[in-house]
Design a protein around this motif. Structure first.
Motif, PDB file in Angstrom:
ATOM      1  N   PRO A 113       0.794  -1.236   0.000  1.00  0.00           N
ATOM      2  CA  PRO A 113       0.000   0.000   0.000  1.00  0.00           C
ATOM      3  C   PRO A 113       0.828   1.290   0.000  1.00  0.00           C
ATOM      4  O   PRO A 113       0.477   2.241  -0.688  1.00  0.00           O
ATOM      5  CB  PRO A 113      -0.843  -0.113   1.273  1.00  0.00           C
ATOM      6  CG  PRO A 113      -0.965  -1.592   1.503  1.00  0.00           C
ATOM      7  CD  PRO A 113       0.345  -2.172   1.050  1.00  0.00           C
ATOM      8  N   ARG A 114       1.919   1.307   0.739  1.00  0.00           N
ATOM      9  CA  ARG A 114       2.742   2.526   0.788  1.00  0.00           C
ATOM     10  C   ARG A 114       3.372   2.815  -0.574  1.00  0.00           C
ATOM     11  O   ARG A 114       3.328   3.951  -1.065  1.00  0.00           O
ATOM     12  CB  ARG A 114       3.831   2.398   1.850  1.00  0.00           C
ATOM     13  CG  ARG A 114       4.762   3.611   1.854  1.00  0.00           C
ATOM     14  CD  ARG A 114       5.914   3.437   2.796  1.00  0.00           C
ATOM     15  NE  ARG A 114       5.447   3.761   4.130  1.00  0.00           N
ATOM     16  CZ  ARG A 114       6.150   3.589   5.216  1.00  0.00           C
ATOM     17  NH1 ARG A 114       7.351   3.055   5.142  1.00  0.00           N
ATOM     18  NH2 ARG A 114       5.680   3.935   6.389  1.00  0.00           N
ATOM     19  N   ASP A 115       3.957   1.795  -1.190  1.00  0.00           N
ATOM     20  CA  ASP A 115       4.579   1.977  -2.500  1.00  0.00           C
ATOM     21  C   ASP A 115       3.545   2.307  -3.564  1.00  0.00           C
ATOM     22  O   ASP A 115       3.791   3.133  -4.457  1.00  0.00           O
ATOM     23  CB  ASP A 115       5.368   0.731  -2.899  1.00  0.00           C
ATOM     24  CG  ASP A 115       6.614   0.527  -2.048  1.00  0.00           C
ATOM     25  OD1 ASP A 115       7.039   1.475  -1.358  1.00  0.00           O
ATOM     26  OD2 ASP A 115       7.147  -0.600  -2.062  1.00  0.00           O
ATOM     27  N   ALA A 116       2.383   1.664  -3.486  1.00  0.00           N
ATOM     28  CA  ALA A 116       1.310   1.942  -4.448  1.00  0.00           C
ATOM     29  C   ALA A 116       0.858   3.396  -4.328  1.00  0.00           C
ATOM     30  O   ALA A 116       0.663   4.072  -5.350  1.00  0.00           O
ATOM     31  CB  ALA A 116       0.134   1.000  -4.224  1.00  0.00           C
ATOM     32  N   ALA A 117       0.710   3.886  -3.112  1.00  0.00           N
ATOM     33  CA  ALA A 117       0.282   5.276  -2.911  1.00  0.00           C
ATOM     34  C   ALA A 117       1.309   6.245  -3.487  1.00  0.00           C
ATOM     35  O   ALA A 117       0.946   7.242  -4.127  1.00  0.00           O
ATOM     36  CB  ALA A 117       0.057   5.550  -1.429  1.00  0.00           C
ATOM     37  N   ALA A 163       0.511   8.633  -6.700  1.00  0.00           N
ATOM     38  CA  ALA A 163       0.632  10.090  -6.534  1.00  0.00           C
ATOM     39  C   ALA A 163       1.521  10.669  -7.627  1.00  0.00           C
ATOM     40  O   ALA A 163       1.219  11.728  -8.197  1.00  0.00           O
ATOM     41  CB  ALA A 163       1.193  10.424  -5.159  1.00  0.00           C
ATOM     42  N   ARG A 164       2.611   9.980  -7.923  1.00  0.00           N
ATOM     43  CA  ARG A 164       3.514  10.444  -8.993  1.00  0.00           C
ATOM     44  C   ARG A 164       2.802  10.400 -10.346  1.00  0.00           C
ATOM     45  O   ARG A 164       2.917  11.329 -11.145  1.00  0.00           O
ATOM     46  CB  ARG A 164       4.771   9.568  -9.007  1.00  0.00           C
ATOM     47  CG  ARG A 164       5.819  10.035  -9.965  1.00  0.00           C
ATOM     48  CD  ARG A 164       6.544  11.273  -9.447  1.00  0.00           C
ATOM     49  NE  ARG A 164       7.542  11.695 -10.411  1.00  0.00           N
ATOM     50  CZ  ARG A 164       7.613  12.916 -10.923  1.00  0.00           C
ATOM     51  NH1 ARG A 164       6.801  13.864 -10.499  1.00  0.00           N
ATOM     52  NH2 ARG A 164       8.526  13.209 -11.816  1.00  0.00           N
ATOM     53  N   LEU A 194       2.138  13.676 -12.742  1.00  0.00           N
ATOM     54  CA  LEU A 194       2.656  13.713 -14.115  1.00  0.00           C
ATOM     55  C   LEU A 194       1.535  13.866 -15.128  1.00  0.00           C
ATOM     56  O   LEU A 194       1.639  14.674 -16.066  1.00  0.00           O
ATOM     57  CB  LEU A 194       3.466  12.446 -14.404  1.00  0.00           C
ATOM     58  CG  LEU A 194       4.798  12.338 -13.671  1.00  0.00           C
ATOM     59  CD1 LEU A 194       5.341  10.922 -13.762  1.00  0.00           C
ATOM     60  CD2 LEU A 194       5.799  13.342 -14.219  1.00  0.00           C
ATOM     61  N   LEU A 195       0.473  13.097 -14.964  1.00  0.00           N
ATOM     62  CA  LEU A 195      -0.647  13.169 -15.898  1.00  0.00           C
ATOM     63  C   LEU A 195      -1.335  14.529 -15.836  1.00  0.00           C
ATOM     64  O   LEU A 195      -1.695  15.091 -16.878  1.00  0.00           O
ATOM     65  CB  LEU A 195      -1.631  12.029 -15.645  1.00  0.00           C
ATOM     66  CG  LEU A 195      -1.098  10.657 -16.089  1.00  0.00           C
ATOM     67  CD1 LEU A 195      -1.876   9.531 -15.443  1.00  0.00           C
ATOM     68  CD2 LEU A 195      -1.121  10.541 -17.607  1.00  0.00           C
ATOM     69  N   ALA A 196      -1.499  15.084 -14.644  1.00  0.00           N
ATOM     70  CA  ALA A 196      -2.090  16.418 -14.513  1.00  0.00           C
ATOM     71  C   ALA A 196      -1.226  17.446 -15.236  1.00  0.00           C
ATOM     72  O   ALA A 196      -1.751  18.336 -15.925  1.00  0.00           O
ATOM     73  CB  ALA A 196      -2.257  16.786 -13.041  1.00  0.00           C
TER      74      ALA A 196
END
Length: 160
Positions: free
Chosen positions: A134-138, A142-143, A147-149
């Motif tokens: 979960p920590r790595d997925a979050a 977020a990255r 990037l997409l935004a």
């Protein structure tokens, strides 16, 4: 098509005639956007059909059927890996065109937005990002969102 910018060369290979695949220049732009500034090396984005994706998925992940994106880090393009002008491989991002098209339809996303997400997702994997806990997925999500935004795309995780 190979495009070199900064200390990164991006090669785009198209191994399928599937419709809806973005132009190589867009795929390149999205991959470059996901690379950290210190990245140096060669990156390949390969667009494939269901058969090649399924074969790679079975061989390297021991999973049946095609998948949207696979990443194969090469480990050669890490910062300081090469002192010469030679660019070492960063790795390969392999994207299955038909799976991306199906997922975009099912998730109510534009095809371009989903392609951008898959290129960025795969490129982040090459740099050590993962979603195994979960920590790595979050952190990875977020990255991806940021990037997409920055590229004008909506949050890929807020499915309609």
């Amino acid at each position: 098509m190979t495009r070199r910018t900064r200390a990164v060369a991006v090669a785009v290979q198209r191994a399928t005639r599937a419709a809806g695949v973005p132009p190589a220049a867009r795929l390149t732009r999205w991959a470059l956007a996901a690379l950290e500034r210190k990245a140096r090396g060669e990156l390949t984005v390969r667009v494939v059909g269901r058969g090649e994706s399924a074969a790679l998925n079975a061989r390297y992940r021991r999973k049946r059927g095609p998948t949207n994106v696979l990443s194969f880090p090469a480990g050669g393009g890490e910062p300081g890996a090469a002192k010469s002008r030679e660019l070492l491989p960063l790795g390969d991002v392999v994207i299955c065109a038909s799976v991306v098209a199906r997922e975009a339809r099912e998730q109510g996303k534009t095809l371009a937005a989903h392609w951008a997400h898959m290129v960025i997702h795969g490129t982040l994997h090459l740099q050590g990002y993962d979603h195994e806990n979960p920590r790595d997925a979050a952190a990875m999500e977020a990255r991806e969102r940021a990037l997409l935004a920055g590229l004008g795309f909506p949050d890929p995780y807020s499915i309609k």
